[in-house]
Design a protein around this motif. Structure first.
Motif, PDB file in Angstrom:
ATOM      1  N   ALA A 299       0.590  -1.232  -0.232  1.00 24.46           N
ATOM      2  CA  ALA A 299      -0.096  -0.216  -0.012  1.00 24.46           C
ATOM      3  C   ALA A 299       0.882   1.272  -0.030  1.00 24.46           C
ATOM      4  CB  ALA A 299      -0.928   0.096   1.255  1.00 24.46           C
ATOM      5  N   PHE A 300       2.058   1.156   0.456  1.00 25.21           N
ATOM      6  CA  PHE A 300       3.067   2.454   0.624  1.00 25.21           C
ATOM      7  C   PHE A 300       3.987   2.318  -0.589  1.00 25.21           C
ATOM      8  CE2 PHE A 300       1.256   1.852   4.909  1.00 25.21           C
ATOM      9  CZ  PHE A 300       1.003   2.956   5.190  1.00 25.21           C
ATOM     10  N   MET A 301       4.201   1.265  -1.313  1.00 22.06           N
ATOM     11  CA  MET A 301       5.192   1.515  -2.513  1.00 22.06           C
ATOM     12  C   MET A 301       4.563   2.075  -3.558  1.00 22.06           C
ATOM     13  SD  MET A 301       6.869  -2.420  -2.514  1.00 22.06           S
ATOM     14  CE  MET A 301       8.278  -2.722  -1.455  1.00 22.06           C
ATOM     15  N   LEU A 302       3.201   1.867  -3.999  1.00 26.72           N
ATOM     16  CA  LEU A 302       2.785   2.575  -5.173  1.00 26.72           C
ATOM     17  C   LEU A 302       2.419   3.800  -5.261  1.00 26.72           C
ATOM     18  CD1 LEU A 302      -0.153  -0.460  -6.139  1.00 26.72           C
ATOM     19  CD2 LEU A 302       2.286  -0.104  -6.827  1.00 26.72           C
ATOM     20  N   PRO A 303       2.047   4.426  -4.145  1.00 23.12           N
ATOM     21  CA  PRO A 303       1.748   6.139  -4.363  1.00 23.12           C
ATOM     22  C   PRO A 303       2.945   6.983  -4.996  1.00 23.12           C
ATOM     23  CG  PRO A 303       0.782   5.319  -2.518  1.00 23.12           C
ATOM     24  CD  PRO A 303       1.593   4.167  -3.036  1.00 23.12           C
ATOM     25  N   PRO A 304       4.303   6.757  -4.592  1.00 17.27           N
ATOM     26  CA  PRO A 304       5.443   7.466  -4.833  1.00 17.27           C
ATOM     27  C   PRO A 304       5.504   7.128  -6.471  1.00 17.27           C
ATOM     28  CG  PRO A 304       5.932   6.100  -2.931  1.00 17.27           C
ATOM     29  CD  PRO A 304       4.725   5.732  -3.407  1.00 17.27           C
ATOM     30  N   LEU A 305       4.846   5.908  -7.055  1.00 20.33           N
ATOM     31  CA  LEU A 305       4.970   5.623  -8.392  1.00 20.33           C
ATOM     32  C   LEU A 305       4.113   6.332  -9.514  1.00 20.33           C
ATOM     33  CD1 LEU A 305       5.831   1.666  -8.147  1.00 20.33           C
ATOM     34  CD2 LEU A 305       7.448   3.508  -8.448  1.00 20.33           C
ATOM     35  N   LEU A 306       3.205   7.302  -8.817  1.00 19.99           N
ATOM     36  CA  LEU A 306       2.266   7.752  -9.500  1.00 19.99           C
ATOM     37  C   LEU A 306       2.645   8.517 -10.941  1.00 19.99           C
ATOM     38  CD1 LEU A 306      -0.936   8.676  -9.703  1.00 19.99           C
ATOM     39  CD2 LEU A 306      -0.426  10.638  -8.157  1.00 19.99           C
ATOM     40  N   PRO A 307       3.657   9.475 -10.658  1.00 20.97           N
ATOM     41  CA  PRO A 307       4.220  10.091 -11.846  1.00 20.97           C
ATOM     42  C   PRO A 307       4.808   9.197 -12.859  1.00 20.97           C
ATOM     43  CG  PRO A 307       4.996  11.321  -9.683  1.00 20.97           C
ATOM     44  CD  PRO A 307       4.395   9.920  -9.380  1.00 20.97           C
TER      45      PRO A 307
ATOM     46  N   GLY B 117       6.878  -2.739   7.693  1.00 21.42           N
ATOM     47  CA  GLY B 117       6.228  -2.449   6.311  1.00 21.42           C
ATOM     48  C   GLY B 117       6.104  -1.272   5.610  1.00 21.42           C
ATOM     49  N   VAL B 118       5.910  -0.252   6.585  1.00 17.78           N
ATOM     50  CA  VAL B 118       5.742   1.177   5.942  1.00 17.78           C
ATOM     51  C   VAL B 118       6.880   1.724   5.671  1.00 17.78           C
ATOM     52  CG1 VAL B 118       5.481   3.457   6.715  1.00 17.78           C
ATOM     53  CG2 VAL B 118       3.771   1.680   7.598  1.00 17.78           C
ATOM     54  N   VAL B 119       8.205   1.285   6.382  1.00 11.59           N
ATOM     55  CA  VAL B 119       9.509   1.804   5.786  1.00 11.59           C
ATOM     56  C   VAL B 119       9.769   1.284   4.518  1.00 11.59           C
ATOM     57  CG1 VAL B 119      11.886   1.672   6.297  1.00 11.59           C
ATOM     58  CG2 VAL B 119      10.296   2.268   8.387  1.00 11.59           C
ATOM     59  N   ALA B 120       9.963  -0.226   4.355  1.00 15.48           N
ATOM     60  CA  ALA B 120       9.941  -0.840   3.382  1.00 15.48           C
ATOM     61  C   ALA B 120       9.165  -0.417   1.880  1.00 15.48           C
ATOM     62  CB  ALA B 120       9.812  -2.283   3.192  1.00 15.48           C
ATOM     63  N   GLY B 121       7.853  -0.034   2.357  1.00 15.40           N
ATOM     64  CA  GLY B 121       7.167   0.556   1.152  1.00 15.40           C
ATOM     65  C   GLY B 121       7.371   1.857   0.686  1.00 15.40           C
ATOM     66  N   MET B 122       7.435   2.830   1.677  1.00 14.19           N
ATOM     67  CA  MET B 122       7.707   4.395   1.370  1.00 14.19           C
ATOM     68  C   MET B 122       9.333   4.400   0.763  1.00 14.19           C
ATOM     69  SD  MET B 122       6.123   6.461   4.273  1.00 14.19           S
ATOM     70  CE  MET B 122       7.204   5.851   5.699  1.00 14.19           C
ATOM     71  N   VAL B 123      10.181   3.847   1.535  1.00  8.72           N
ATOM     72  CA  VAL B 123      11.616   3.996   0.885  1.00  8.72           C
ATOM     73  C   VAL B 123      12.108   2.854  -0.237  1.00  8.72           C
ATOM     74  CG1 VAL B 123      13.933   3.180   1.298  1.00  8.72           C
ATOM     75  CG2 VAL B 123      12.439   4.225   3.382  1.00  8.72           C
ATOM     76  N   GLY B 124      11.008   2.073  -0.267  1.00 10.52           N
ATOM     77  CA  GLY B 124      11.015   1.242  -1.734  1.00 10.52           C
ATOM     78  C   GLY B 124      10.414   1.931  -2.914  1.00 10.52           C
ATOM     79  N   GLY B 125       9.283   2.354  -2.660  1.00 11.05           N
ATOM     80  CA  GLY B 125       8.778   3.291  -3.640  1.00 11.05           C
ATOM     81  C   GLY B 125       9.549   4.432  -4.026  1.00 11.05           C
ATOM     82  N   GLY B 126      10.214   4.925  -3.152  1.00  7.58           N
ATOM     83  CA  GLY B 126      10.942   6.061  -3.335  1.00  7.58           C
ATOM     84  C   GLY B 126      12.124   5.844  -4.200  1.00  7.58           C
ATOM     85  N   LEU B 127      12.836   4.930  -3.970  1.00  9.19           N
ATOM     86  CA  LEU B 127      13.955   4.311  -4.613  1.00  9.19           C
ATOM     87  C   LEU B 127      13.500   3.826  -6.009  1.00  9.19           C
ATOM     88  CD1 LEU B 127      15.778   2.088  -2.024  1.00  9.19           C
ATOM     89  CD2 LEU B 127      16.582   4.335  -2.919  1.00  9.19           C
ATOM     90  N   ALA B 128      12.443   3.200  -6.174  1.00 12.13           N
ATOM     91  CA  ALA B 128      12.084   2.786  -7.583  1.00 12.13           C
ATOM     92  C   ALA B 128      11.698   3.814  -8.557  1.00 12.13           C
ATOM     93  CB  ALA B 128      10.689   2.008  -7.244  1.00 12.13           C
ATOM     94  N   VAL B 129      11.286   4.934  -7.921  1.00 13.91           N
ATOM     95  CA  VAL B 129      11.096   6.058  -8.663  1.00 13.91           C
ATOM     96  C   VAL B 129      12.442   6.823  -9.465  1.00 13.91           C
ATOM     97  CG1 VAL B 129      10.343   8.616  -8.739  1.00 13.91           C
ATOM     98  CG2 VAL B 129       8.930   6.923  -7.779  1.00 13.91           C
ATOM     99  N   LYS B 130      13.357   6.531  -8.680  1.00  8.41           N
ATOM    100  CA  LYS B 130      14.637   7.158  -8.979  1.00  8.41           C
ATOM    101  C   LYS B 130      15.331   6.220 -10.083  1.00  8.41           C
ATOM    102  CE  LYS B 130      16.306  10.663  -5.694  1.00  8.41           C
ATOM    103  NZ  LYS B 130      17.463  11.136  -4.937  1.00  8.41           N
ATOM    104  N   TYR B 131      15.525   4.981  -9.583  1.00 10.53           N
ATOM    105  CA  TYR B 131      16.401   3.958 -10.387  1.00 10.53           C
ATOM    106  C   TYR B 131      15.830   2.789 -11.068  1.00 10.53           C
ATOM    107  CZ  TYR B 131      19.256   6.446  -6.856  1.00 10.53           C
ATOM    108  OH  TYR B 131      20.153   7.225  -6.190  1.00 10.53           O
ATOM    109  N   LEU B 132      14.373   2.487 -11.005  1.00 17.64           N
ATOM    110  CA  LEU B 132      14.013   1.519 -11.868  1.00 17.64           C
ATOM    111  C   LEU B 132      12.850   1.789 -12.556  1.00 17.64           C
ATOM    112  CD1 LEU B 132      13.245  -0.884  -8.702  1.00 17.64           C
ATOM    113  CD2 LEU B 132      15.118  -1.022 -10.366  1.00 17.64           C
ATOM    114  N   SER B 133      12.418   1.043 -13.654  1.00 17.47           N
ATOM    115  CA  SER B 133      11.337   1.138 -14.447  1.00 17.47           C
ATOM    116  C   SER B 133      10.179   0.441 -13.798  1.00 17.47           C
ATOM    117  CB  SER B 133      11.227   0.623 -15.907  1.00 17.47           C
ATOM    118  OG  SER B 133      11.689  -0.933 -15.860  1.00 17.47           O
TER     119      SER B 133
END
Length: 482
Positions: A40-48, A159-175
């Motif tokens: 639930a916390f990984m997907l919001p940062p991927l919105l852009p 879970g919140v940490v993994a989601g927020m940080v993971g989502g943030g890292l995905a925005v920067k470095y992953l497709s």
């Protein structure tokens, strides 16, 4: 209840095997809760990234989170309750395959429709975070309820940490595609680990679950979630959908009381503090959703508009780390206090702490350090509150109803989260900066924190009412089962 979960002595296994098995069970439970809560916390940062890759607008992109919420609503209804009548390993395998398939559909499909389907599956499967409440109770001796609730509450933070940080890292470095492949791999590893560690068992209950009542509940929960998720877009129509959901829910509750195969035994709500725990779960869900939304919007607003920190998704997630980490302080102590027969103290205390943190942010939200302080305070209070909300139902039912006792507060928590997000979305939409449509005026953030602080006030009112109506009843019940 069938056992005293605080004073029972571990004796069923050889001494040399006890620590290994207990550690392994807690470890895989921690892993399961972490990866499912993180969704639930990984997907919001991927919105852009979604908007750019699939060439869709904000409205279309937000439907990803709407279907995620709808899937979660159905999952929280079905998965914990099914655990009571289906063998633990089968439920773990089924939910694990669903999560794996959801991530894989989004990765392989690599399209907007595939993303919607995958998100719905991920939302449904994310309710597997409740399964440890059942299988830890049944496979651990000693303070099994205390351990199960502590694992759920404390892994909320990871879970919140993994989601927020993971989502943030995905925005920067992953497709997006790479992100979902990695997510699929994580679910596969988690499922295999669970099947290796969790021992075979018989179903906890031989009861059957009524199909009509189950579908009926999924329908009204989905309507309520849909209405509150789309209130800022649909306006009056969302109120009509909400009314339809509430009416269906009222008639469902009346039908469930007379059902011999109810998905939720509503007589649970007659137990001391059980209704208050569920109301609190709803309101703490609203607190967290409102808080996360306000912090995210403000900190990611570019300073050029006159306020905001101009942070990216990763920086915002780091600002909220104290919110996730303070559960290690409050979770275990709060759950122990509930077992001592003092749920009013911990629910009221958690609410008061949340209110203090929100009021702090209402007047101090312009600098980084202010968010670190505020998020720590809100996190401390909400973790304590969740401990009480989930521990109370577990303590008043037998092992045969452990899944049901997890699903009820879990379901209302999901609805509360959607409600809190909807309320704050409406508040932030009341007035925009001239010439900058969609950018709220700065004063609405202060108003948003004050409005969110009203949710803890409602918790305090519910606790006071319950305490006056049934003074000492919960403590007497605990003594009766000790």
């Amino acid at each position: 209840m069938t056992q005293d979960n605080d004073s029972a002595v571990v004796s069923a296994m050889p001494v040399t095997e006890r620590p290994v098995r207990r550690t392994a069970l807690i470890g895989v439970s921690w892993l399961l809760c972490t990866v499912t809560i993180a969704v639930a916390f990984m997907l919001p940062p991927l919105l852009p990234a979604m908007e750019s890759q699939f060439r869709i607008g904000v409205s279309a992109a937000t439907w990803v989170f709407t279907v995620l919420a709808l899937g979660s609503g159905a999952g929280f209804v079905l998965i914990p309750r099914m655990q009571d009548v289906v063998e633990d390993r089968k439920m773990l395998l089924g939910s694990g395959l669903l999560l794996f398939a959801g991530a894989l559909v989004a990765a392989v499909g690599d399209s907007y429709p595939a993303l919607l389907v995958g998100s719905a599956m991920l939302g449904f499967g994310s309710a597997a975070q409740m399964l440890p409440l059942g299988f830890l109770r049944r496979n651990l001796t000693g303070a099994s309820i205390a351990t199960a609730v502590s694992v759920l509450i404390m892994t909320t933070g990871t879970g919140v940490v993994a989601g927020m940080v993971g989502g943030g890292l995905a925005v920067k470095y992953l497709s997006l595609q790479s992100f979902f492949y990695i997510l699929a791999a994580a679910f596969a590893v988690t499922t295999v680990a669970l099947l290796i560690v969790v021992p075979p068992s018989r179903p906890a209950s031989s009861a059957r679950i009524e199909v009509l009542g189950t579908a009926w509940m999924v329908a009204w929960v989905s309507l309520v979630l849909l209405a509150v998720s789309e209130v800022s877009v649909w306006g009056v129509v969302s109120l009509l959908v909400l009314a339809a959901g509430v009416v269906l829910g009222v008639f469902w509750a009346r039908a469930e009381r007379n059902s011999k195969a109810a998905i939720f035994d509503l007589s649970l709500l007659k137990k001391p503090f059980a209704t208050t725990a569920c109301v609190s779960s709803f309101l703490f869900g609203a607190v967290d959703a409102g808080f996360v939304l306000l912090v995210t919007y403000y900190t990611q607003t570019p300073g050029e508009v006159g306020y905001g920190l101009g942070a990216d998704a990763l920086a915002t997630s780091l600002l909220m780390l104290p919110f996730a980490l303070t559960m290690f302080i409050s979770g275990k102590a709060a759950e122990r206090m509930v077992q001592q027969g003092r749920p009013a103290v911990i629910l009221a205390g958690g609410a008061a702490i949340c209110m203090a943190g929100l009021l702090w942010l209402a007047v101090a939200h312009e600098h980084t350090w202010q968010y670190l302080v505020g998020s720590a305070i809100v996190g401390l209070g909400s973790r304590a509150g969740y401990s009480g909300s989930f521990a109370v139902p577990q303590l008043v039912v037998s092992d045969e109803q452990a899944g049901m006792a997890a699903g009820l507060p879990g379901t209302v928590m999901m609805i509360g989260s959607a409600f809190g997000a909807a309320v704050i979305t409406v508040v932030l939409s009341l007035s925009f900066i001239p010439g900058l449509p969609g950018v709220p005026v700065a004063s609405l953030y202060t108003a948003g924190y004050v409005v969110t602080a009203l949710f803890p006030v409602a918790i305090l009112a519910a606790v006071v009412l319950s305490t006056r109506r049934h003074p000492g009843a919960f403590k007497a019940l605990m003594m009766q089962h000790s």
